[in-house]
Design a protein around this motif. Structure first.
Motif, PDB file in Angstrom:
ATOM      1  N   ASP A   1      27.770 -21.645  -0.663  1.00 13.89           N
ATOM      2  CA  ASP A   1      27.689 -20.221  -0.311  1.00 13.89           C
ATOM      3  C   ASP A   1      28.561 -19.981   0.921  1.00 13.89           C
TER       4      ASP A   1
ATOM      5  N   CYS B   1      23.312 -19.696   9.261  1.00 15.04           N
ATOM      6  CA  CYS B   1      22.580 -20.425   8.221  1.00 15.04           C
ATOM      7  C   CYS B   1      23.390 -21.648   7.779  1.00 15.04           C
TER       8      CYS B   1
ATOM      9  N   HIS C   1      26.411 -21.713   6.295  1.00 16.73           N
ATOM     10  CA  HIS C   1      27.190 -21.614   5.064  1.00 16.73           C
ATOM     11  C   HIS C   1      28.656 -22.035   5.307  1.00 16.73           C
TER      12      HIS C   1
ATOM     13  N   GLU D   1      24.939 -14.890  -0.600  1.00 17.75           N
ATOM     14  CA  GLU D   1      23.664 -15.584  -0.820  1.00 17.75           C
ATOM     15  C   GLU D   1      22.553 -14.910  -0.027  1.00 17.75           C
ATOM     16  N   GLU D   2      22.883 -14.467   1.185  1.00 18.77           N
ATOM     17  CA  GLU D   2      21.843 -13.913   2.061  1.00 18.77           C
ATOM     18  C   GLU D   2      21.206 -12.651   1.475  1.00 18.77           C
TER      19      GLU D   2
ATOM     20  N   HIS E   1      21.619 -27.215   0.858  1.00 19.01           N
ATOM     21  CA  HIS E   1      21.481 -26.481   2.103  1.00 19.01           C
ATOM     22  C   HIS E   1      21.280 -27.482   3.219  1.00 19.01           C
TER      23      HIS E   1
HETATM   24 NI    NI Z   1      21.391 -20.296   3.855  1.00 21.41          NI
END
Ligand code: NI
Length: 376
Positions: free
Chosen positions: A69, A94, A96, A129-130, A154
């Protein structure tokens, strides 16, 4: 060579980190990925996407997919790093940027072995993705057609670098959102008998929702109901006509997921009616649970162990991940890779250890090749 690739991947990650972009606005990110793939002579597929990139390595069948992502979050970064975000209010909080570099690294490693690959590896650089929308966009565009297995990861800030975790079956949760509109009757605060107090009704509903899980489901089931927003009233001497609540429900069991809205509806309408008011539930279904294929979860653990990871069995999580949409159509597995950040995902101080990138890229290239052999 490997030293050079390792440095290259970290440099790419830090460049992505400096220029984060929000969901569905990943234009510069898309261009960077396209350029880097082009410089490695990796072919890009002509899917009609606003943002995101789909590329492919190898020839013939079978076909498997690796997914990264690429989007960031509306957060002001405070991490003490030289490569801090240069886009105010936007941050790769996050990781990514890390996921993207890992899959780029896997792509380069696979490209070097392209002539001996027993099939094709498709690389999905997925937007949004978020917002839980990007996976659906790629599926809608046909990116998964012909794909026999899909893998993604992840980073896990709570795990040390060098650790790997996954599990067969349910992993991340079903993520649903709700809001509740509570209608009373406005009145002067000094004369409550002339109104229907929507704040009192809302308070009773918030409290009653706490028992929805604990009194209806086995303590061994994973169900969470959280009220996260209360909005109502304008001033100190008026009882408001209306209060709105918002919150989320997380589950792993689809049967429980399906019946929860009706339970909430019954509970809130009977409470509101008891006070002479009304309550209406608006339900917003989100992504389904990530359910890993047992066979591929086990397979990925074996490859990770051979690649030198300390392999753990992952606990179920109540967070959500739109990789779930792929697994609804295609077998595969989602995994966690330790990133050792003091601050967690979505925190403005999130600062993962990017030494995880190169080993993770090696893992994914080995996983892809081994999966093609396994399917053949
Ligand atoms: Ni994430």
């Amino acid at each position: 060579m490997s030293q050079t690739l390792e440095a290259q991947l970290v440099a790419w990650r830090r460049e992505l980190h400096q220029y984060p972009e929000l969901s569905n606005e990943e234009f510069a990110t898309t261009e960077r990925i396209q350029n880097w793939l082009r410089s490695a002579d990796i072919r890009q597929l002509p899917f009609d996407l606003k943002t995101g990139v789909i590329a492919e390595i190898g020839q013939g069948e079978p076909l498997i997919a690796l997914r990264a992502d690429i989007d960031a979050l509306p957060i002001d970064e405070v991490a003490p790093v030289e490569f801090r975000s240069k886009n105010p209010g936007v941050m790769h909080a996050c990781g990514h940027d890390i996921h993207t570099s890992v899959i780029l690294g896997a792509a380069l490693l696979l490209k070097a072995r392209e002539s001996s690959l027993p099939g094709r590896v498709r690389l999905l650089f997925q937007p949004a993705e978020e917002r839980f929308g990007g996976a659906k966009t790629l599926i809608g565009a046909g990116a998964l057609e012909g794909v026999s297995a899909i893998f993604g990861a992840h980073n896990a800030p709570e795990l040390p670098v060098g650790t790997f975790a996954t599990r067969g079956g349910p992993f991340y949760a079903n993520v649903d959102r709700f809001d509740i509109e509570i209608e009373g009757k406005g009145a002067h605060a000094a004369r409550p008998q002339e109104g229907v107090d929507s704040i009192v009704i809302a308070s009773q509903i918030v409290t009653a929702l706490q028992t929805l899980v604990s009194r209806n489901y086995s303590p061994l089931e994973s169900v969470v109901v959280s009220v996260t927003r209360i909005e109502g009233g304008n001033t100190w001497n008026v009882l408001p006509q209306k209060v709105v609540l918002e919150g989320t429900v997380r589950t792993h069991n689809d049967a429980i997921r399906a019946e929860i809205p009706a339970r909430i509806e019954k509970l809130i309408s009977s409470i509101a009616e008891g006070f002479g008011g009304r309550a209406q539930l608006n339900w917003h279904g989100g992504p389904p649970a990530v359910v890993n294929t047992e066979r591929w979860a086990e397979f990925s653990k074996q490859v990770a162990a051979r690649a030198g990871y300390e392999v753990r069995h992952a606990e179920v999580q109540m967070g959500g991940e739109d990789f779930a949409f792929y697994l609804h159509n295609t077998p595969g597995t989602f995994v966690s890779i330790g990133s050792a950040s003091e601050f967690g995902l979505h925190h403005p101080g999130f600062n993962p250890d990017d030494s995880l990138i190169y080993p993770a890229a090696q893992f994914f290239s080995q996983l892809a090749e081994a999966a093609l052999q396994e399917i053949n």
